[in-house]
Design a protein around this motif. Structure first.
Motif, PDB file in Angstrom:
ATOM      1  N   PRO A   1     -33.237   1.246  21.781  1.00  0.00           N
ATOM      2  CA  PRO A   1     -32.936   2.372  22.686  1.00  0.00           C
ATOM      3  C   PRO A   1     -33.976   3.479  22.614  1.00  0.00           C
ATOM      4  O   PRO A   1     -34.333   4.080  23.635  1.00  0.00           O
ATOM      5  N   LEU A   2     -34.477   3.738  21.429  1.00  0.00           N
ATOM      6  CA  LEU A   2     -35.491   4.786  21.276  1.00  0.00           C
ATOM      7  C   LEU A   2     -36.761   4.453  22.040  1.00  0.00           C
ATOM      8  O   LEU A   2     -37.314   5.301  22.747  1.00  0.00           O
ATOM      9  N   ILE A   3     -37.234   3.222  21.910  1.00  0.00           N
ATOM     10  CA  ILE A   3     -38.509   2.869  22.539  1.00  0.00           C
ATOM     11  C   ILE A   3     -38.386   2.856  24.055  1.00  0.00           C
ATOM     12  O   ILE A   3     -39.325   3.224  24.772  1.00  0.00           O
ATOM     13  N   LEU A   4     -37.226   2.501  24.591  1.00  0.00           N
ATOM     14  CA  LEU A   4     -37.035   2.527  26.043  1.00  0.00           C
ATOM     15  C   LEU A   4     -37.072   3.954  26.571  1.00  0.00           C
ATOM     16  O   LEU A   4     -37.684   4.227  27.613  1.00  0.00           O
ATOM     17  N   VAL A   5     -36.444   4.879  25.865  1.00  0.00           N
ATOM     18  CA  VAL A   5     -36.477   6.289  26.267  1.00  0.00           C
ATOM     19  C   VAL A   5     -37.904   6.830  26.196  1.00  0.00           C
ATOM     20  O   VAL A   5     -38.363   7.547  27.099  1.00  0.00           O
ATOM     21  N   VAL A   6     -38.630   6.483  25.139  1.00  0.00           N
ATOM     22  CA  VAL A   6     -40.011   6.949  24.979  1.00  0.00           C
ATOM     23  C   VAL A   6     -40.886   6.440  26.114  1.00  0.00           C
ATOM     24  O   VAL A   6     -41.683   7.192  26.700  1.00  0.00           O
ATOM     25  N   LEU A   7     -40.763   5.166  26.470  1.00  0.00           N
ATOM     26  CA  LEU A   7     -41.573   4.593  27.550  1.00  0.00           C
ATOM     27  C   LEU A   7     -41.300   5.311  28.868  1.00  0.00           C
ATOM     28  O   LEU A   7     -42.232   5.570  29.646  1.00  0.00           O
TER      29      LEU A   7
ATOM     30  N   TYR B   1     -37.351  10.173  10.042  1.00  0.00           N
ATOM     31  CA  TYR B   1     -38.059   9.735  11.245  1.00  0.00           C
ATOM     32  C   TYR B   1     -37.874  10.671  12.447  1.00  0.00           C
ATOM     33  O   TYR B   1     -38.707  10.686  13.357  1.00  0.00           O
ATOM     34  N   LEU B   2     -36.816  11.472  12.482  1.00  0.00           N
ATOM     35  CA  LEU B   2     -36.540  12.278  13.675  1.00  0.00           C
ATOM     36  C   LEU B   2     -37.563  13.388  13.925  1.00  0.00           C
ATOM     37  O   LEU B   2     -38.011  13.547  15.073  1.00  0.00           O
ATOM     38  N   PRO B   3     -37.965  14.186  12.923  1.00  0.00           N
ATOM     39  CA  PRO B   3     -38.955  15.238  13.217  1.00  0.00           C
ATOM     40  C   PRO B   3     -40.249  14.687  13.813  1.00  0.00           C
ATOM     41  O   PRO B   3     -40.777  15.240  14.785  1.00  0.00           O
ATOM     42  N   GLY B   4     -40.744  13.601  13.251  1.00  0.00           N
ATOM     43  CA  GLY B   4     -41.977  13.017  13.768  1.00  0.00           C
ATOM     44  C   GLY B   4     -41.812  12.443  15.162  1.00  0.00           C
ATOM     45  O   GLY B   4     -42.701  12.567  16.013  1.00  0.00           O
ATOM     46  N   LEU B   5     -40.688  11.821  15.416  1.00  0.00           N
ATOM     47  CA  LEU B   5     -40.424  11.233  16.728  1.00  0.00           C
ATOM     48  C   LEU B   5     -40.439  12.291  17.822  1.00  0.00           C
ATOM     49  O   LEU B   5     -41.106  12.137  18.857  1.00  0.00           O
ATOM     50  N   VAL B   6     -39.734  13.393  17.594  1.00  0.00           N
ATOM     51  CA  VAL B   6     -39.672  14.460  18.596  1.00  0.00           C
ATOM     52  C   VAL B   6     -41.051  15.088  18.807  1.00  0.00           C
ATOM     53  O   VAL B   6     -41.476  15.330  19.948  1.00  0.00           O
ATOM     54  N   TRP B   7     -41.782  15.321  17.732  1.00  0.00           N
ATOM     55  CA  TRP B   7     -43.090  15.960  17.837  1.00  0.00           C
ATOM     56  C   TRP B   7     -44.073  15.087  18.602  1.00  0.00           C
ATOM     57  O   TRP B   7     -44.831  15.586  19.443  1.00  0.00           O
TER      58      TRP B   7
ATOM     59  N   VAL C   1     -40.739  20.517   6.159  1.00  0.00           N
ATOM     60  CA  VAL C   1     -40.962  19.893   7.470  1.00  0.00           C
ATOM     61  C   VAL C   1     -41.845  20.784   8.340  1.00  0.00           C
ATOM     62  O   VAL C   1     -42.804  20.313   8.958  1.00  0.00           O
ATOM     63  N   PHE C   2     -41.485  22.059   8.439  1.00  0.00           N
ATOM     64  CA  PHE C   2     -42.395  23.006   9.081  1.00  0.00           C
ATOM     65  C   PHE C   2     -43.180  23.715   7.991  1.00  0.00           C
ATOM     66  O   PHE C   2     -42.582  24.324   7.095  1.00  0.00           O
ATOM     67  N   PRO C   3     -44.497  23.628   7.982  1.00  0.00           N
ATOM     68  CA  PRO C   3     -45.347  23.137   9.060  1.00  0.00           C
ATOM     69  C   PRO C   3     -45.900  21.722   8.861  1.00  0.00           C
ATOM     70  O   PRO C   3     -46.627  21.224   9.711  1.00  0.00           O
ATOM     71  N   PHE C   4     -45.550  21.054   7.740  1.00  0.00           N
ATOM     72  CA  PHE C   4     -46.355  19.899   7.348  1.00  0.00           C
ATOM     73  C   PHE C   4     -46.097  18.629   8.149  1.00  0.00           C
ATOM     74  O   PHE C   4     -46.962  17.757   8.210  1.00  0.00           O
ATOM     75  N   CYS C   5     -44.940  18.501   8.778  1.00  0.00           N
ATOM     76  CA  CYS C   5     -44.757  17.343   9.653  1.00  0.00           C
ATOM     77  C   CYS C   5     -45.750  17.392  10.809  1.00  0.00           C
ATOM     78  O   CYS C   5     -46.278  16.366  11.235  1.00  0.00           O
ATOM     79  N   PHE C   6     -46.037  18.593  11.308  1.00  0.00           N
ATOM     80  CA  PHE C   6     -46.932  18.766  12.450  1.00  0.00           C
ATOM     81  C   PHE C   6     -48.397  18.678  12.041  1.00  0.00           C
ATOM     82  O   PHE C   6     -49.275  18.494  12.886  1.00  0.00           O
TER      83      PHE C   6
ATOM     84  N   GLY D   1     -48.476   5.919  17.980  1.00  0.00           N
ATOM     85  CA  GLY D   1     -47.826   6.695  16.924  1.00  0.00           C
ATOM     86  C   GLY D   1     -46.344   6.394  16.818  1.00  0.00           C
ATOM     87  O   GLY D   1     -45.792   6.271  15.716  1.00  0.00           O
ATOM     88  N   ILE D   2     -45.671   6.266  17.966  1.00  0.00           N
ATOM     89  CA  ILE D   2     -44.245   5.942  17.965  1.00  0.00           C
ATOM     90  C   ILE D   2     -44.010   4.576  17.339  1.00  0.00           C
ATOM     91  O   ILE D   2     -43.083   4.389  16.528  1.00  0.00           O
ATOM     92  N   MET D   3     -44.842   3.600  17.684  1.00  0.00           N
ATOM     93  CA  MET D   3     -44.659   2.250  17.143  1.00  0.00           C
ATOM     94  C   MET D   3     -44.921   2.224  15.637  1.00  0.00           C
ATOM     95  O   MET D   3     -44.241   1.511  14.890  1.00  0.00           O
ATOM     96  N   ALA D   4     -45.908   2.984  15.190  1.00  0.00           N
ATOM     97  CA  ALA D   4     -46.170   3.066  13.748  1.00  0.00           C
ATOM     98  C   ALA D   4     -44.981   3.683  13.025  1.00  0.00           C
ATOM     99  O   ALA D   4     -44.586   3.228  11.948  1.00  0.00           O
ATOM    100  N   LEU D   5     -44.400   4.724  13.626  1.00  0.00           N
ATOM    101  CA  LEU D   5     -43.245   5.371  13.014  1.00  0.00           C
ATOM    102  C   LEU D   5     -42.065   4.410  12.921  1.00  0.00           C
ATOM    103  O   LEU D   5     -41.384   4.319  11.892  1.00  0.00           O
ATOM    104  N   ILE D   6     -41.809   3.640  13.977  1.00  0.00           N
ATOM    105  CA  ILE D   6     -40.693   2.691  13.976  1.00  0.00           C
ATOM    106  C   ILE D   6     -40.925   1.591  12.951  1.00  0.00           C
ATOM    107  O   ILE D   6     -40.004   1.189  12.221  1.00  0.00           O
ATOM    108  N   ALA D   7     -42.160   1.080  12.875  1.00  0.00           N
ATOM    109  CA  ALA D   7     -42.459   0.009  11.917  1.00  0.00           C
ATOM    110  C   ALA D   7     -42.224   0.475  10.487  1.00  0.00           C
ATOM    111  O   ALA D   7     -41.661  -0.261   9.665  1.00  0.00           O
ATOM    112  N   ALA D   8     -42.654   1.706  10.179  1.00  0.00           N
ATOM    113  CA  ALA D   8     -42.461   2.219   8.822  1.00  0.00           C
ATOM    114  C   ALA D   8     -40.997   2.542   8.549  1.00  0.00           C
ATOM    115  O   ALA D   8     -40.483   2.280   7.461  1.00  0.00           O
ATOM    116  N   ALA D   9     -40.309   3.112   9.546  1.00  0.00           N
ATOM    117  CA  ALA D   9     -38.909   3.496   9.353  1.00  0.00           C
ATOM    118  C   ALA D   9     -37.993   2.290   9.234  1.00  0.00           C
ATOM    119  O   ALA D   9     -36.886   2.399   8.699  1.00  0.00           O
TER     120      ALA D   9
END
Length: 718
Positions: free
Chosen positions: A5-11, A82-88, A384-389, A434-442
């Motif tokens: 579901p996440l990847i479909l929304v991102v696309l 995974y959520l902070p990185g996904l949104v950013w 998370v702020f600021p280092f996730c960004f 970046g999204i795919m890398a995040l999903i693979a690691a998560a």
């Protein structure tokens, strides 16, 4: 949460952004016009200025901008969940990164392919241009070191020092294998050995491993080994014991093969079968895949010693490649390798998207990791702020991209309308990477993720928290066998983690499609090494382009002293400037680590994004399109808030800690490596902060001057 579901929304988000927002930017903000002749034609020299087919150039540009950032940053950011990185990534790439890349590329094409620093000089002022030149040069060198250290960690072997006093408890019914040579005593310990650290933290190693200790020069060869557990089945480590992590001969062989393959493809496209892009692509892709499969026969063969490199040997090879690729003409190695790389990169990303949809893996990482979200993690000591960004830079916005968009790419644009596809489109694909890398690691079990991503010398610092997170056990013994016997534990840097995650997603997707008709355990090693090759190609294509860009910048600066350097086709200047740049980033890799280089890379890279956004804002205001300035000013304000905060925290925390530790451990010696590293990191970060402040103040002054002048003219008309 499952990934599909996440990847479909991102696309959907990325498609909407390209269809509507990029069209608006092209028509109203950049005002692209195909009737204008581009510098690729007016300045065509066959060396750097060269009209290039838009899809070939898309491949080059995408390969050049897509380095370690979109692959490694999201993997490391799993520290926060995974959520902070996904949104950013999704928000940043659609509204910030793509805007920067496209508008910088348009500005450079309109100015004969000039660099970001030269555009700053012309649009803002000489002080801003000079400051930008210095800042950009330092950023490129830091960025290349950040990219290179990932390759070194993935391919090169190294020895990890183990803390004296650590106790190794061998399980009942198992024994240690002891042997010695002229210089060292060795012990191979069995699976499930319990390690008790001096601070009382405990972990269990699921796989066998080997430790070593130097023999004393005058030791009696008949004496017993200090690593002998004896009847107690336990070893209390003396000082000086290390664990060796062997290099990847399979991975190194495959990556080495891509260089002659790229040279052949360049000759094929430009000399043998000129313009036959599809043929060249098919041949190159087939050859690279064949090299990946052939690498299976390297481990254990007579060729293995030639490809199993140490950390230092890998650094030398990387520097040699960067030097050669920067000096050769763009058509010979840079463009064909980048195009070939992008062909495989985009194909792999598309394949990974399909595999995620089919396998629909569960995201094992927490949405927000409460244990590290407020700070104290293995990569970033801050919150998370600021280092996730800062950690996730290239997947959302990257100042390094502005150098490519004002470096090699604008010199090869055939039509202005290509700017939308290349500037905006390539960055969107990088966001998807970046999204795919995040999903693979998560999707990796947390025990496996942390076992790979925590340095062997620092496991004791995090053992208790891993137990609290239910991440204290892992499956590394099984995974290492599946991937061909590669050593995985302690392979920090993110590349190995991503490769394991990708391989397991591909395996699960094949399982669903084949329905058990394939022995998946026999093919996962090929997926793993394909993923390693995929990552290394991302990084190396950025290193070759980045080294060339840094060479251009250095030649521009040296040209102010000796005019001949300003000619990019002057061979002595090319060789000397390339050697200096290569020595700079190679030296940083030699003395640094992923924990120190990556945060500094992130801070410097994002500060360069601030500079780039300030420059394109000035270009718009000077051209009378100031009403669109909020499109760049708003992302600039957010990025500067994260970078200045992170810069301050790193200087007063991590970097000052290095200085203090180096001064103490080195007995107040100014030559202590830790002290030198801390001082250099502080100096580079302060330099970048100072540069941003200078350029922003100059830019704001320019904006106010233009706006007040327009206001005055309007008043006169009234």
């Amino acid at each position: 949460m499952h990934a599909m579901p996440l990847i479909l929304v991102v696309l959907c988000c990325l498609a909407i952004a390209y269809r509507f927002y990029s069209t608006f930017l092209a028509a109203k903000v950049a005002v692209l016009d195909d009737s204008r002749t581009t510098p690729a034609y007016t300045l065509n020299d066959g060396q750097n200025y060269h009209p290039t087919h838009k899809w070939v150039l898309f491949g080059h540009h995408f390969a050049a901008i897509s380095g370690a950032g979109p692959l490694i940053g999201p993997v490391l950011a799993i520290q926060f969940g995974y959520l902070p990185g996904l949104v950013w990534i999704v928000v940043g790439v659609c509204l910030a990164g793509t805007v920067q890349d496209m508008l910088v590329l348009a500005a450079s094409v309109r100015r004969n392919g000039r660099s970001l620093a030269e555009i700053a000089r012309a649009e803002i002022g000489s002080l801003a241009g000079t400051t930008a030149s210095v800042a950009i040069l330092f950023v490129v060198i830091i960025a290349l070191s950040g990219l290179g250290v990932v390759v070194v960690k993935a391919l090169g072997g190294e020895e990890i020092k183990l803390a004296g006093g650590t106790k190794f408890e061998i399980p009942a019914g198992s024994d240690a294998k002891l042997w010695s040579d002229k210089t060292r005593d060795y012990a191979t310990l069995p699976a499930n050995t319990r390690i008790v650290y001096p601070n009382s933290a405990e972990v269990v190693r699921s796989e066998p491993f080997t430790i070593a200790r130097p023999r004393a020069v005058d030791s009696d060869p008949r004496s017993g080994s200090p690593l002998d557990p004896g009847d107690a089945h336990a070893i209390a480590l003396p000082e000086g014991v290390t664990q060796g992590v062997p290099g990847s001969s399979w991975g190194t062989f495959t990556i080495a093969c891509t260089v002659p393959i790229a040279l052949f493809i360049g000759l094929y496209m430009y000399k043998i079968r000129k313009g036959r892009v599809v043929e060249a692509s098919a041949i190159g892709a087939a050859a690279v895949l064949a090299a990946t499969v052939a690498g299976n026969w390297i481990p254990g063969s007579s060729l293995e010693p030639y490809f199993q490199w140490s950390r230092n040997e890998t650094i030398w090879a990387l520097c040699g490649y960067g030097f050669i690729a920067s000096v050769l003409p763009v058509w010979m190695l840079l463009c064909p390798r980048d195009y070939l790389s992008s062909f495989l990169k985009i194909g792999t990303v598309a394949l990974l998207v399909g595999a995620v949809i089919v396998a629909n893996p569960k995201l094992e990482a927490p949405m927000v990791n409460q244990h590290f979200a407020s700070g104290g993690g293995p990569y970033f000591s801050g919150a998370v702020f600021p280092f996730c960004f800062i950690c996730i830079m290239c997947g959302a916005i990257s100042g390094f991209h502005a150098l490519v968009s004002s470096g090699t790419t604008p010199k090869m644009i055939s039509n202005e309308s290509d700017i939308r596809l290349i500037g905006y489109g390539a960055m969107l694909i990088e966001g998807l990477v970046g999204i795919m890398a995040l999903i693979a690691a998560a999707s990796l079990p947390q025990g496996d993720y942390w076992a790979i991503n925590i340095d062997l010398s620092k496991v004791s610092l995090y053992a208790d928290r891993l137990t609290q997170m239910d991440a204290g056990t892992d499956n590394l013994a099984q995974i290492e066998q599946q991937v061909g016997g590669e050593a995985l534990r302690g392979r920090t840097g993110g590349a190995v983690t991503l490769a394991v995650g990708m391989a397991q997603i591909f395996r699960d997707a094949m399982d669903r499609v084949a329905g058990g008709a394939i022995n998946l355990e026999s093919v996962i090693k090929y997926w793993y090494h394909f993923a390693i090759m995929f990552e290394a190609l991302f990084i190396l294509t950025t290193i070759d382009t980045g080294t060339r860009i840094a060479r251009f910048l250095l030649q521009e600066a040296l040209g102010k002293v000796y005019p001949a350097f300003d000619r990019t086709d002057w061979l002595p200047g090319t060789v000397l400037s390339t050697a200096l740049v290569t020595a700079g980033w190679g030296g940083l890799i030699w003395t640094g680590s992923i924990e120190t280089i990556w945060p500094m890379f992130g801070i410097a890279n994002q500060m360069l994004a601030v500079i780039a956004l300030a420059v394109v804002t000035t270009v718009m205001i000077n051209a009378g399109r100031g009403r669109y300035a909020p499109l760049t000013i708003l992302p600039m304000l957010f990025v500067i808030s994260t970078t200045l905060t992170a810069g301050y925290q790193m200087i007063t925390g991590r970097f000052m800690g290095l200085v203090n530790d180096g001064w103490t451990i080195g007995n107040h010696s100014l030559l202590n490596p830790m002290l030198i590293q801390g001082v250099l990191n502080i100096a580079f970060t302060v330099l970048m902060i100072g540069s941003v402040i200078v350029i922003l103040s100059q830019a704001i002054t320019r904006w106010l001057s233009v706006v007040s002048g327009v206001t005055a003219k309007m008043a006169e008309v009234d």
